[in-house]
Scaffold this active site. Structure first.
Site, PDB file in Angstrom:
ATOM      1  N   SER A 137      12.394  -0.384  -1.197  1.00 19.34           N
ATOM      2  CA  SER A 137      13.766  -0.069  -0.359  1.00 19.34           C
ATOM      3  C   SER A 137      13.768  -1.058   0.491  1.00 19.34           C
ATOM      4  O   SER A 137      13.964  -0.864   1.786  1.00 19.34           O
ATOM      5  CB  SER A 137      13.840   1.424   0.285  1.00 19.34           C
ATOM      6  OG  SER A 137      12.789   1.436   1.051  1.00 19.34           O
ATOM      7  N   GLY A 163       0.792  -1.348  -0.030  1.00 23.96           N
ATOM      8  CA  GLY A 163      -0.052  -0.004   0.073  1.00 23.96           C
ATOM      9  C   GLY A 163       0.907   1.272  -0.018  1.00 23.96           C
ATOM     10  O   GLY A 163       0.362   2.459   0.377  1.00 23.96           O
ATOM     11  N   LYS A 164       2.066   1.459  -0.393  1.00 20.18           N
ATOM     12  CA  LYS A 164       3.073   2.218  -0.255  1.00 20.18           C
ATOM     13  C   LYS A 164       2.639   3.472  -1.224  1.00 20.18           C
ATOM     14  O   LYS A 164       2.217   4.634  -0.798  1.00 20.18           O
ATOM     15  CB  LYS A 164       4.337   1.993  -0.684  1.00 20.18           C
ATOM     16  CG  LYS A 164       5.103   0.945   0.160  1.00 20.18           C
ATOM     17  CD  LYS A 164       6.418   0.686  -0.297  1.00 20.18           C
ATOM     18  CE  LYS A 164       6.675  -0.018  -1.592  1.00 20.18           C
ATOM     19  NZ  LYS A 164       5.524  -1.114  -1.761  1.00 20.18           N
TER      20      LYS A 164
END
Length: 199
Positions: free
Chosen positions: A108, A39-40
């Site tokens: 990341s 859900g970034k």
């Protein structure tokens, strides 16, 4: 090509503090990290939209979007993932210096890379937001169909399948996106920003 030794940093006439005064809020980077499908991008854009509606200076740096341009020369090998995050950190730093709240939505996966970016910023300017979502939930969502391709071996070095994800040890914010709604998640982030007197 090596790095040039004939460059000098020029200080801006208008300082970051000046921009904070004009904007009525401080600047920072909201570093959203988590597995693909956690859900970034959804949450980063939702927070950005809320900030925009309230007149704040903000912007979203999205992983896929940046790889279309600035980082189009990078693969998904570990060495290129590291360079991808380093470049984004430098771009985010420029946005923060310009007085904006920048939401950075990148998997990341490696702690070392995230820590390298954290060290680019002043205290409390880097806010790591860990979207803690079980891989099975992310895989069930699979909004881009990437997990299916990774399971078939069509995508090498895919985080969570054939490449590791290292969860943050001490993120500023943890959001369980399989339990909280987008609205509840936004409220948690905004509450943090207000507690830290960024907003």
């Amino acid at each position: 090509m090596g790095k040039s030794n004939h460059i000098t940093w020029h200080e801006s006439t208008v300082t970051k503090h000046d921009r904070h005064q004009l904007n009525g809020h401080k600047s920072c980077v909201l570093w959203f990290t988590g597995l693909s499908g956690s859900g970034k991008s959804t949450l980063a854009n939702a927070v950005d939209h809320m900030l925009f509606q309230h007149g704040s200076q903000s912007y979203v740096l999205d992983g896929d979007n940046v790889r279309h341009g600035l980082n189009s020369d990078l693969s998904f090998r570990d060495v290129d993932r590291k360079e991808n995050i380093r470049r984004i950190g430098e771009v985010a730093k420029l946005f923060v210096d310009s007085g904006q709240i920048v939401s950075s939505a990148f998997i990341s996966p490696f702690r070392e890379d995230r820590d390298l970016v954290r060290n680019m910023f002043a205290n409390e300017e880097f806010i790591e937001i860990f979207l803690n979502c079980p891989i099975q939930v992310c895989e069930d969502r699979d909004p881009k169909g990437l997990y299916k391709k990774a399971r078939k071996g069509e995508i090498p070095h895919f985080t969570g399948i054939s490449s590791p994800y290292e969860s943050p040890f001490y993120p500023e914010i943890i959001i369980e996106t399989n339990k909280l709604t987008v609205e509840q998640s936004i409220s948690k982030i905004v509450g943090y920003l207000k507690d830290k007197e960024i907003l």
